[in-house]
Design an enzyme around this catalytic site. Structure first.
Site, mmCIF file in Angstrom:
data_model
loop_
_atom_site.group_PDB
_atom_site.id
_atom_site.type_symbol
_atom_site.label_atom_id
_atom_site.label_comp_id
_atom_site.label_asym_id
_atom_site.label_seq_id
_atom_site.Cartn_x
_atom_site.Cartn_y
_atom_site.Cartn_z
ATOM 1 N N ASP A 66 30.004 -26.513 0.436
ATOM 2 C CA ASP A 66 29.301 -26.034 -0.751
ATOM 3 C C ASP A 66 27.975 -25.508 -0.255
ATOM 4 O O ASP A 66 27.341 -26.102 0.629
ATOM 5 C CB ASP A 66 29.093 -27.141 -1.783
ATOM 6 C CG ASP A 66 28.618 -26.568 -3.116
ATOM 7 O OD1 ASP A 66 29.071 -25.466 -3.490
ATOM 8 O OD2 ASP A 66 27.792 -27.221 -3.782
ATOM 9 N N HIS A 112 22.931 -20.301 7.256
ATOM 10 C CA HIS A 112 23.042 -21.714 6.919
ATOM 11 C C HIS A 112 24.420 -22.255 7.267
ATOM 12 O O HIS A 112 24.556 -23.365 7.775
ATOM 13 C CB HIS A 112 22.757 -21.910 5.430
ATOM 14 C CG HIS A 112 23.590 -21.044 4.536
ATOM 15 N ND1 HIS A 112 23.715 -19.676 4.708
ATOM 16 C CD2 HIS A 112 24.359 -21.332 3.450
ATOM 17 C CE1 HIS A 112 24.500 -19.175 3.781
ATOM 18 N NE2 HIS A 112 24.914 -20.162 3.005
ATOM 19 N N ARG A 113 25.461 -21.454 7.016
ATOM 20 C CA ARG A 113 26.827 -21.879 7.326
ATOM 21 C C ARG A 113 27.044 -21.914 8.840
ATOM 22 O O ARG A 113 27.734 -22.795 9.351
ATOM 23 C CB ARG A 113 27.836 -20.943 6.653
ATOM 24 C CG ARG A 113 29.278 -21.443 6.732
ATOM 25 C CD ARG A 113 30.193 -20.653 5.803
ATOM 26 N NE ARG A 113 29.837 -20.877 4.395
ATOM 27 C CZ ARG A 113 29.230 -19.976 3.630
ATOM 28 N NH1 ARG A 113 28.950 -18.778 4.093
ATOM 29 N NH2 ARG A 113 28.928 -20.268 2.383
ATOM 30 N N LYS A 152 24.601 -12.525 11.195
ATOM 31 C CA LYS A 152 24.711 -13.588 10.189
ATOM 32 C C LYS A 152 25.352 -14.827 10.783
ATOM 33 O O LYS A 152 24.907 -15.951 10.513
ATOM 34 C CB LYS A 152 25.516 -13.094 8.984
ATOM 35 C CG LYS A 152 25.679 -14.160 7.899
ATOM 36 C CD LYS A 152 26.481 -13.657 6.715
ATOM 37 C CE LYS A 152 26.657 -14.757 5.679
ATOM 38 N NZ LYS A 152 27.431 -14.322 4.502
ATOM 39 N N PHE A 185 28.287 -11.279 1.262
ATOM 40 C CA PHE A 185 28.689 -11.537 -0.117
ATOM 41 C C PHE A 185 27.622 -12.415 -0.766
ATOM 42 O O PHE A 185 26.646 -12.809 -0.127
ATOM 43 C CB PHE A 185 30.065 -12.211 -0.168
ATOM 44 C CG PHE A 185 30.152 -13.489 0.636
ATOM 45 C CD1 PHE A 185 29.934 -14.722 0.039
ATOM 46 C CD2 PHE A 185 30.453 -13.458 1.984
ATOM 47 C CE1 PHE A 185 30.012 -15.898 0.770
ATOM 48 C CE2 PHE A 185 30.543 -14.630 2.727
ATOM 49 C CZ PHE A 185 30.320 -15.854 2.111
#
Length: 200
Positions: free
Chosen positions: A70, A182-183, A177, A154
């Site tokens: 999440d 963060h991911r 990216k 996205f």
């Protein structure tokens, strides 16, 4: 090791094979392999809570280990909103475009210095019985631009300018990216945990 990625988000499905490529022998499956559809209500008040709830419910249906994340955007000037409501910020039928439009409207003409924000991500892996196997979190600091820019990514990527850059995540493209997001940070912490699980 086979793990099901519990997401219907096409962007995440593209990112995870690259982010977890350093785990030898890892086979990632998608929700498309499930015989029935799954609609998990992500109603917890933390990213970790939502990730674990979704992973647990999907793992119970799939009968195999499951990974869920999440993530969301925290904007300081908005008191940390949209936070866990990031995907549904502009309503239950929200789209990336409507979410971005609402964010720009709420920030108005705030100065660049007042538009600080961060992406947060929590990843949880559970086994088929719902027992937590691994957990990792990551963050990416930056600020919110004044108009959407870029064709990659996205969500809020076209508005988010990472710290140390002048372009949005959507302008920087997937290679950058996947190094700074963060991911990416959460996944980098997850990789050694998954490697450890594979050891006899």
């Amino acid at each position: 090791m086979r793990i099901l990625i519990a997401t219907m988000n096409a962007g995440k499905r593209r990112e995870y094979p690259r982010l977890l490529a350093a785990v030898p022998g890892l086979e990632l499956e998608t929700m498309a392999s499930l015989a029935e559809s799954v609609d998990v209500q992500e109603d917890c008040d933390t990213f970790v809570g939502n990730a674990k709830k979704k992973a647990t419910e999907v793992a119970a249906i799939a009968g195999m280990p499951c990974l869920s994340d999440d993530s969301g955007l925290e904007v300081d000037a908005l008191g940390g909103r949209p936070g866990v409501r990031s995907a549904r910020y502009s309503g239950e039928s929200a789209t990336d475009a409507t979410n971005n439009a609402k964010l720009l409207e709420e920030l108005g003409d705030l100065s660049d210095a007042a538009r600080t924000a961060r992406f947060r991500c929590a990843i949880v892996v559970v086994d088929s019985e719902g027992r937590e196997l691994a957990r990792a979190e990551g963050a990416c600091e930056g600020r919110i631009g004044r108009e959407p820019k870029g064709a990659h990514g996205f969500g809020y990527d076209p508005l988010f300018i990472p710290e140390g850059f002048t372009q949005t995540l959507a302008e920087l493209g997937p290679e950058t990216k996947n190094e700074i997001s963060h991911r990416a940070e959460a996944a980098a912490k997850l990789v050694p945990l998954l490697q450890q699980l594979q050891r006899p």
